[in-house]
Motif scaffolding. Sequence first.
Motif, PDB file in Angstrom:
ATOM      1  N   ARG A 174     -17.800   2.713 -39.714  1.00  0.00           N
ATOM      2  CA  ARG A 174     -18.595   2.147 -40.733  1.00  0.00           C
ATOM      3  C   ARG A 174     -18.316   3.215 -41.919  1.00  0.00           C
ATOM      4  N   VAL A 175     -18.352   2.414 -42.990  1.00  0.00           N
ATOM      5  CA  VAL A 175     -18.208   3.250 -44.463  1.00  0.00           C
ATOM      6  C   VAL A 175     -19.208   4.487 -44.527  1.00  0.00           C
ATOM      7  N   GLU A 176     -20.464   3.975 -44.207  1.00  0.00           N
ATOM      8  CA  GLU A 176     -21.796   5.051 -44.646  1.00  0.00           C
ATOM      9  C   GLU A 176     -21.344   6.374 -43.553  1.00  0.00           C
ATOM     10  N   ASN A 177     -20.462   6.301 -42.602  1.00  0.00           N
ATOM     11  CA  ASN A 177     -20.285   7.705 -41.783  1.00  0.00           C
ATOM     12  C   ASN A 177     -19.410   8.710 -42.552  1.00  0.00           C
ATOM     13  N   PHE A 178     -18.642   8.205 -43.923  1.00  0.00           N
ATOM     14  CA  PHE A 178     -18.059   8.934 -44.861  1.00  0.00           C
ATOM     15  C   PHE A 178     -18.477   8.653 -46.010  1.00  0.00           C
ATOM     16  N   SER A 179     -19.681   8.709 -46.318  1.00  0.00           N
ATOM     17  CA  SER A 179     -20.301   8.380 -47.632  1.00  0.00           C
ATOM     18  C   SER A 179     -20.094   9.321 -48.751  1.00  0.00           C
ATOM     19  N   GLU A 180     -20.013  10.583 -48.080  1.00  0.00           N
ATOM     20  CA  GLU A 180     -19.792  11.599 -49.003  1.00  0.00           C
ATOM     21  C   GLU A 180     -18.352  12.223 -49.552  1.00  0.00           C
ATOM     22  N   ARG A 181     -17.483  11.546 -48.673  1.00  0.00           N
ATOM     23  CA  ARG A 181     -16.102  11.935 -48.620  1.00  0.00           C
ATOM     24  C   ARG A 181     -15.153  10.796 -49.073  1.00  0.00           C
ATOM     25  N   LEU A 182     -15.381   9.667 -48.462  1.00  0.00           N
ATOM     26  CA  LEU A 182     -14.575   8.305 -48.937  1.00  0.00           C
ATOM     27  C   LEU A 182     -15.239   7.463 -50.048  1.00  0.00           C
ATOM     28  N   HIS A 183     -14.387   7.460 -51.126  1.00  0.00           N
ATOM     29  CA  HIS A 183     -15.258   6.559 -52.234  1.00  0.00           C
ATOM     30  C   HIS A 183     -14.176   5.200 -52.471  1.00  0.00           C
ATOM     31  N   ILE A 184     -14.611   4.222 -52.396  1.00  0.00           N
ATOM     32  CA  ILE A 184     -13.646   2.990 -52.558  1.00  0.00           C
ATOM     33  C   ILE A 184     -14.454   2.014 -53.393  1.00  0.00           C
ATOM     34  N   LEU A 185     -14.152   1.742 -54.801  1.00  0.00           N
ATOM     35  CA  LEU A 185     -14.529   0.893 -55.462  1.00  0.00           C
ATOM     36  C   LEU A 185     -14.000  -0.474 -55.299  1.00  0.00           C
ATOM     37  N   VAL A 186     -14.831  -1.687 -55.138  1.00  0.00           N
ATOM     38  CA  VAL A 186     -14.403  -3.045 -54.986  1.00  0.00           C
ATOM     39  C   VAL A 186     -15.005  -3.749 -56.089  1.00  0.00           C
ATOM     40  N   GLU A 187     -14.633  -5.048 -56.533  1.00  0.00           N
ATOM     41  CA  GLU A 187     -15.013  -5.963 -57.305  1.00  0.00           C
ATOM     42  C   GLU A 187     -15.771  -7.138 -56.434  1.00  0.00           C
ATOM     43  N   ALA A 197     -18.045   0.754 -52.150  1.00  0.00           N
ATOM     44  CA  ALA A 197     -18.594   0.039 -50.600  1.00  0.00           C
ATOM     45  C   ALA A 197     -19.393   1.209 -50.135  1.00  0.00           C
ATOM     46  N   LYS A 198     -20.537   1.280 -49.926  1.00  0.00           N
ATOM     47  CA  LYS A 198     -21.338   2.341 -49.255  1.00  0.00           C
ATOM     48  C   LYS A 198     -21.629   2.177 -47.929  1.00  0.00           C
ATOM     49  N   LYS A 199     -21.874   0.628 -47.588  1.00  0.00           N
ATOM     50  CA  LYS A 199     -22.437   0.510 -46.145  1.00  0.00           C
ATOM     51  C   LYS A 199     -21.652  -0.787 -45.690  1.00  0.00           C
ATOM     52  N   GLY A 200     -21.194  -0.597 -44.541  1.00  0.00           N
ATOM     53  CA  GLY A 200     -20.370  -1.889 -43.811  1.00  0.00           C
ATOM     54  C   GLY A 200     -19.281  -1.377 -43.111  1.00  0.00           C
ATOM     55  N   ASP A 201     -18.474  -2.126 -42.481  1.00  0.00           N
ATOM     56  CA  ASP A 201     -17.352  -2.162 -41.797  1.00  0.00           C
ATOM     57  C   ASP A 201     -16.163  -1.385 -42.594  1.00  0.00           C
ATOM     58  N   LEU A 202     -15.724  -0.157 -42.232  1.00  0.00           N
ATOM     59  CA  LEU A 202     -14.544   0.549 -42.917  1.00  0.00           C
ATOM     60  C   LEU A 202     -13.495  -0.392 -43.137  1.00  0.00           C
ATOM     61  N   TRP A 203     -13.070  -1.307 -41.883  1.00  0.00           N
ATOM     62  CA  TRP A 203     -11.790  -1.899 -42.099  1.00  0.00           C
ATOM     63  C   TRP A 203     -12.000  -3.181 -43.009  1.00  0.00           C
ATOM     64  N   ARG A 204     -13.288  -3.617 -43.451  1.00  0.00           N
ATOM     65  CA  ARG A 204     -13.324  -4.834 -44.299  1.00  0.00           C
ATOM     66  C   ARG A 204     -13.469  -4.166 -45.694  1.00  0.00           C
ATOM     67  N   ALA A 205     -13.655  -2.750 -45.827  1.00  0.00           N
ATOM     68  CA  ALA A 205     -13.946  -2.444 -47.186  1.00  0.00           C
ATOM     69  C   ALA A 205     -12.550  -2.010 -47.756  1.00  0.00           C
TER      70      ALA A 205
END
Length: 315
Positions: A174-187, A197-205
């Motif tokens: 999940r994205v939230e497992n890496f919330s302080e380290r991995l930052h992916i912005l989407v539209e 993208a702060k919460k959800g499946d990492l692969w989908r983000a």
Amino acid sequence: MRSLENFKIIRKAVVCILSLHLLGGCASATRHTEPKGSEKAESGTTKKTNNNGSEVYGPFSGSENLPKTKEPVLKSDQITLVFGSGLAHGYTYVGVLRALSELKITVHSIYATEVGALAAALYFTQPNPNRIDWALLRFNEKNLRKPDGKLGFALRSPESDLDEKLHEVFGALRVENFSERLHILVEDAKTSEIFEAKKGDLWRAVRGSLAGANGFAPTLFEGRSIKAAPRKIAEEYRLAHQAEQYPIVVVTAGAEPTELFRKLLEGQNATLISVPLPGLDDLDVKKRNQAAFGGKNAVHQAANEILGLVGRKME
């Protein structure tokens, strides 16, 4: 005899007086002993705080259970990375991560998009660089971009193949497992809202961050249709600068950063690495190794400057 009796009487009286004096002194000392939490401390003792907030002194049981005040401390043994956009150019960031690993520089957090987001997600989820390389072999020209021309044919669409490979690599992370380290912005494809993208499946983000210049359609993420956000490197840097306490290394691939952006970094605890990649089309994923080599070489050329950010020198 009388003299001896008088002497005994006097001695008893003296003993009684001394006893009463000592008892009075002990009682006085007891009354004036400093209680726990007092502002006074004897020389050589250590001032501490117990669980109810009052101050006590010296060694005492239960000290290991005391709440510790968390104070922000600027660490110089790690860095924050800011990656620009890129499809084939994005493999530059793969080379950057390899070179930083060789220099034994720890990356605390990464701000990235497109293939840079893929590389960043692999960095935080794979145990070593070899596993990152192994995972990257699953992503190639067959699933990172649509085929050219109307005659392109495949049993599976590039989008479906990419979805499958991302799910294989990242699984249920999940994205939230890496919330302080991995930052992916989407539209948001419907409202054009840009969000992280702060919460959800990492692969989908990661899948959403790849939907853009490669011709892929937006994908669903937590009930929203998303695609790659049109991020400018200066905006990414400002976001990292406001949120992070580590030195920042900004990496651009393909396009040269503007002079205004270079001036923005002047006097900051940051450095810029620009990898021009002349002659490499951003859609030519077959030449991804060329971009990765360019990123690795650029880091080694700037090694002294990067090591200086973490207080080290070339060995």
